[in-house]
Design a protein around this motif. Sequence first.
Motif, PDB file in Angstrom:
ATOM      1  N   THR A  37       1.135  -6.994  -6.062  1.00  0.00           N
ATOM      2  CA  THR A  37       1.891  -7.707  -5.033  1.00  0.00           C
ATOM      3  C   THR A  37       1.758  -9.222  -5.190  1.00  0.00           C
ATOM      4  O   THR A  37       0.941  -9.702  -5.971  1.00  0.00           O
ATOM      5  CB  THR A  37       1.419  -7.284  -3.632  1.00  0.00           C
ATOM      6  OG1 THR A  37       0.053  -7.674  -3.475  1.00  0.00           O
ATOM      7  CG2 THR A  37       1.563  -5.779  -3.430  1.00  0.00           C
ATOM      8  N   ASP A  38       2.532  -9.950  -4.402  1.00  0.00           N
ATOM      9  CA  ASP A  38       2.464 -11.410  -4.477  1.00  0.00           C
ATOM     10  C   ASP A  38       1.281 -11.943  -3.672  1.00  0.00           C
ATOM     11  O   ASP A  38       0.598 -11.200  -2.973  1.00  0.00           O
ATOM     12  CB  ASP A  38       3.783 -12.048  -4.036  1.00  0.00           C
ATOM     13  CG  ASP A  38       4.118 -11.778  -2.574  1.00  0.00           C
ATOM     14  OD1 ASP A  38       3.201 -11.614  -1.748  1.00  0.00           O
ATOM     15  OD2 ASP A  38       5.323 -11.747  -2.252  1.00  0.00           O
ATOM     16  N   ARG A  39       1.087 -13.223  -3.782  1.00  0.00           N
ATOM     17  CA  ARG A  39      -0.096 -13.886  -3.223  1.00  0.00           C
ATOM     18  C   ARG A  39      -0.295 -13.648  -1.726  1.00  0.00           C
ATOM     19  O   ARG A  39      -1.417 -13.524  -1.262  1.00  0.00           O
ATOM     20  CB  ARG A  39      -0.004 -15.392  -3.500  1.00  0.00           C
ATOM     21  CG  ARG A  39      -1.177 -16.181  -2.988  1.00  0.00           C
ATOM     22  CD  ARG A  39      -1.102 -17.634  -3.387  1.00  0.00           C
ATOM     23  NE  ARG A  39      -2.278 -18.367  -2.968  1.00  0.00           N
ATOM     24  CZ  ARG A  39      -2.555 -19.592  -3.332  1.00  0.00           C
ATOM     25  NH1 ARG A  39      -1.752 -20.241  -4.139  1.00  0.00           N
ATOM     26  NH2 ARG A  39      -3.641 -20.197  -2.905  1.00  0.00           N
ATOM     27  N   TYR A  40       0.760 -13.595  -0.959  1.00  0.00           N
ATOM     28  CA  TYR A  40       0.617 -13.536   0.498  1.00  0.00           C
ATOM     29  C   TYR A  40       0.796 -12.138   1.074  1.00  0.00           C
ATOM     30  O   TYR A  40       0.913 -11.967   2.286  1.00  0.00           O
ATOM     31  CB  TYR A  40       1.577 -14.533   1.161  1.00  0.00           C
ATOM     32  CG  TYR A  40       1.215 -15.951   0.762  1.00  0.00           C
ATOM     33  CD1 TYR A  40       0.089 -16.566   1.276  1.00  0.00           C
ATOM     34  CD2 TYR A  40       1.975 -16.634  -0.184  1.00  0.00           C
ATOM     35  CE1 TYR A  40      -0.276 -17.840   0.891  1.00  0.00           C
ATOM     36  CE2 TYR A  40       1.626 -17.920  -0.572  1.00  0.00           C
ATOM     37  CZ  TYR A  40       0.501 -18.520  -0.031  1.00  0.00           C
ATOM     38  OH  TYR A  40       0.146 -19.783  -0.418  1.00  0.00           O
ATOM     39  N   ASN A  41       0.778 -11.124   0.249  1.00  0.00           N
ATOM     40  CA  ASN A  41       0.856  -9.755   0.725  1.00  0.00           C
ATOM     41  C   ASN A  41      -0.493  -9.362   1.324  1.00  0.00           C
ATOM     42  O   ASN A  41      -1.524  -9.906   0.962  1.00  0.00           O
ATOM     43  CB  ASN A  41       1.226  -8.819  -0.439  1.00  0.00           C
ATOM     44  CG  ASN A  41       1.708  -7.470   0.033  1.00  0.00           C
ATOM     45  OD1 ASN A  41       0.955  -6.709   0.627  1.00  0.00           O
ATOM     46  ND2 ASN A  41       2.964  -7.174  -0.238  1.00  0.00           N
ATOM     47  N   ASN A  42      -0.485  -8.388   2.224  1.00  0.00           N
ATOM     48  CA  ASN A  42      -1.733  -7.935   2.848  1.00  0.00           C
ATOM     49  C   ASN A  42      -2.616  -7.123   1.909  1.00  0.00           C
ATOM     50  O   ASN A  42      -3.801  -6.937   2.188  1.00  0.00           O
ATOM     51  CB  ASN A  42      -1.429  -7.109   4.102  1.00  0.00           C
ATOM     52  CG  ASN A  42      -0.865  -7.964   5.206  1.00  0.00           C
ATOM     53  OD1 ASN A  42      -1.234  -9.121   5.355  1.00  0.00           O
ATOM     54  ND2 ASN A  42       0.041  -7.419   5.979  1.00  0.00           N
ATOM     55  N   PHE A  43      -2.038  -6.603   0.814  1.00  0.00           N
ATOM     56  CA  PHE A  43      -2.776  -5.793  -0.147  1.00  0.00           C
ATOM     57  C   PHE A  43      -2.447  -6.290  -1.545  1.00  0.00           C
ATOM     58  O   PHE A  43      -1.374  -6.825  -1.788  1.00  0.00           O
ATOM     59  CB  PHE A  43      -2.406  -4.313   0.009  1.00  0.00           C
ATOM     60  CG  PHE A  43      -2.518  -3.843   1.430  1.00  0.00           C
ATOM     61  CD1 PHE A  43      -3.756  -3.582   1.984  1.00  0.00           C
ATOM     62  CD2 PHE A  43      -1.395  -3.709   2.222  1.00  0.00           C
ATOM     63  CE1 PHE A  43      -3.877  -3.181   3.307  1.00  0.00           C
ATOM     64  CE2 PHE A  43      -1.499  -3.318   3.550  1.00  0.00           C
ATOM     65  CZ  PHE A  43      -2.740  -3.054   4.098  1.00  0.00           C
ATOM     66  N   ASP A  44      -3.363  -6.111  -2.477  1.00  0.00           N
ATOM     67  CA  ASP A  44      -3.157  -6.615  -3.836  1.00  0.00           C
ATOM     68  C   ASP A  44      -2.358  -5.676  -4.717  1.00  0.00           C
ATOM     69  O   ASP A  44      -1.605  -6.117  -5.587  1.00  0.00           O
ATOM     70  CB  ASP A  44      -4.510  -6.915  -4.494  1.00  0.00           C
ATOM     71  CG  ASP A  44      -5.218  -8.067  -3.803  1.00  0.00           C
ATOM     72  OD1 ASP A  44      -4.544  -9.064  -3.465  1.00  0.00           O
ATOM     73  OD2 ASP A  44      -6.439  -7.970  -3.594  1.00  0.00           O
ATOM     74  N   TYR A  45      -2.523  -4.350  -4.511  1.00  0.00           N
ATOM     75  CA  TYR A  45      -1.851  -3.353  -5.341  1.00  0.00           C
ATOM     76  C   TYR A  45      -1.359  -2.228  -4.444  1.00  0.00           C
ATOM     77  O   TYR A  45      -2.011  -1.882  -3.459  1.00  0.00           O
ATOM     78  CB  TYR A  45      -2.800  -2.746  -6.378  1.00  0.00           C
ATOM     79  CG  TYR A  45      -3.646  -3.753  -7.114  1.00  0.00           C
ATOM     80  CD1 TYR A  45      -3.184  -4.371  -8.269  1.00  0.00           C
ATOM     81  CD2 TYR A  45      -4.914  -4.085  -6.651  1.00  0.00           C
ATOM     82  CE1 TYR A  45      -3.966  -5.298  -8.946  1.00  0.00           C
ATOM     83  CE2 TYR A  45      -5.698  -5.012  -7.316  1.00  0.00           C
ATOM     84  CZ  TYR A  45      -5.224  -5.615  -8.461  1.00  0.00           C
ATOM     85  OH  TYR A  45      -5.998  -6.537  -9.118  1.00  0.00           O
ATOM     86  N   ILE A  46      -0.220  -1.669  -4.842  1.00  0.00           N
ATOM     87  CA  ILE A  46       0.332  -0.525  -4.123  1.00  0.00           C
ATOM     88  C   ILE A  46       0.727   0.526  -5.158  1.00  0.00           C
ATOM     89  O   ILE A  46       1.390   0.211  -6.152  1.00  0.00           O
ATOM     90  CB  ILE A  46       1.563  -0.919  -3.279  1.00  0.00           C
ATOM     91  CG1 ILE A  46       1.171  -1.983  -2.248  1.00  0.00           C
ATOM     92  CG2 ILE A  46       2.173   0.309  -2.608  1.00  0.00           C
ATOM     93  CD1 ILE A  46       2.352  -2.585  -1.495  1.00  0.00           C
ATOM     94  N   ILE A  47       0.297   1.746  -4.904  1.00  0.00           N
ATOM     95  CA  ILE A  47       0.712   2.896  -5.712  1.00  0.00           C
ATOM     96  C   ILE A  47       1.371   3.853  -4.731  1.00  0.00           C
ATOM     97  O   ILE A  47       0.754   4.252  -3.739  1.00  0.00           O
ATOM     98  CB  ILE A  47      -0.488   3.580  -6.397  1.00  0.00           C
ATOM     99  CG1 ILE A  47      -1.270   2.579  -7.253  1.00  0.00           C
ATOM    100  CG2 ILE A  47      -0.006   4.761  -7.238  1.00  0.00           C
ATOM    101  CD1 ILE A  47      -2.599   3.112  -7.773  1.00  0.00           C
ATOM    102  N   GLU A  48       2.620   4.214  -5.010  1.00  0.00           N
ATOM    103  CA  GLU A  48       3.357   4.976  -4.012  1.00  0.00           C
ATOM    104  C   GLU A  48       4.244   6.027  -4.664  1.00  0.00           C
ATOM    105  O   GLU A  48       4.821   5.799  -5.720  1.00  0.00           O
ATOM    106  CB  GLU A  48       4.213   3.995  -3.207  1.00  0.00           C
ATOM    107  CG  GLU A  48       4.843   4.543  -1.990  1.00  0.00           C
ATOM    108  CD  GLU A  48       5.375   3.450  -1.079  1.00  0.00           C
ATOM    109  OE1 GLU A  48       5.408   3.696   0.130  1.00  0.00           O
ATOM    110  OE2 GLU A  48       5.762   2.379  -1.559  1.00  0.00           O
TER     111      GLU A  48
END
Length: 168
Positions: A37-48
């Motif tokens: 994710t980008d710098r200001y997202n609440n999480f660094d990585y998403i697997i979905e």
Amino acid sequence: MDIPKKLNREKLYKYGERSENILYEIIKQYRDDTILTDRYNNFDYIIENDDTTILIELKTRTHLKDTHKTTYFPLSKIKYYNKYKKQNGNKKCFFIIVIGFPTDTTDIDNCDYEYYAIQYKPQSFNNYELTNNADCTDKNINIIVDDLKPVKYYLDVFKEHYKKTSVS
């Protein structure tokens, strides 16, 4: 040598960003559908996929793993996860907290990292001590370092889950 506490925030950001990119390459070896994710997202990585979301947050430290008995994690991240989970109804959601520790603190700009993780589960996290965050009004959860597992443990689980949910 640890980075001084008053180190420039942008330098700390670049240090953490470098660690994020390294961990991203490691995670992609297990799950190539991982989103950084980008710098200001609440999480660094998403697997979905259709039925499951795995949210991963990385916090990179400037000290060696065995320096302290606990490592802090912002309570606000748990709140973001709980909100995300609530908004996604019946979809299974998992939150993995990853802590990156440098393997050598003498050259912090070029060091390698060891990554350790823990899955957020309220029943176990309720046993951790809360402390004030020195930089803001948020609270910190003090995770016991010995409770962390090598990140490979979780990556193996993700890979197995991917095999079970993939269409042949």
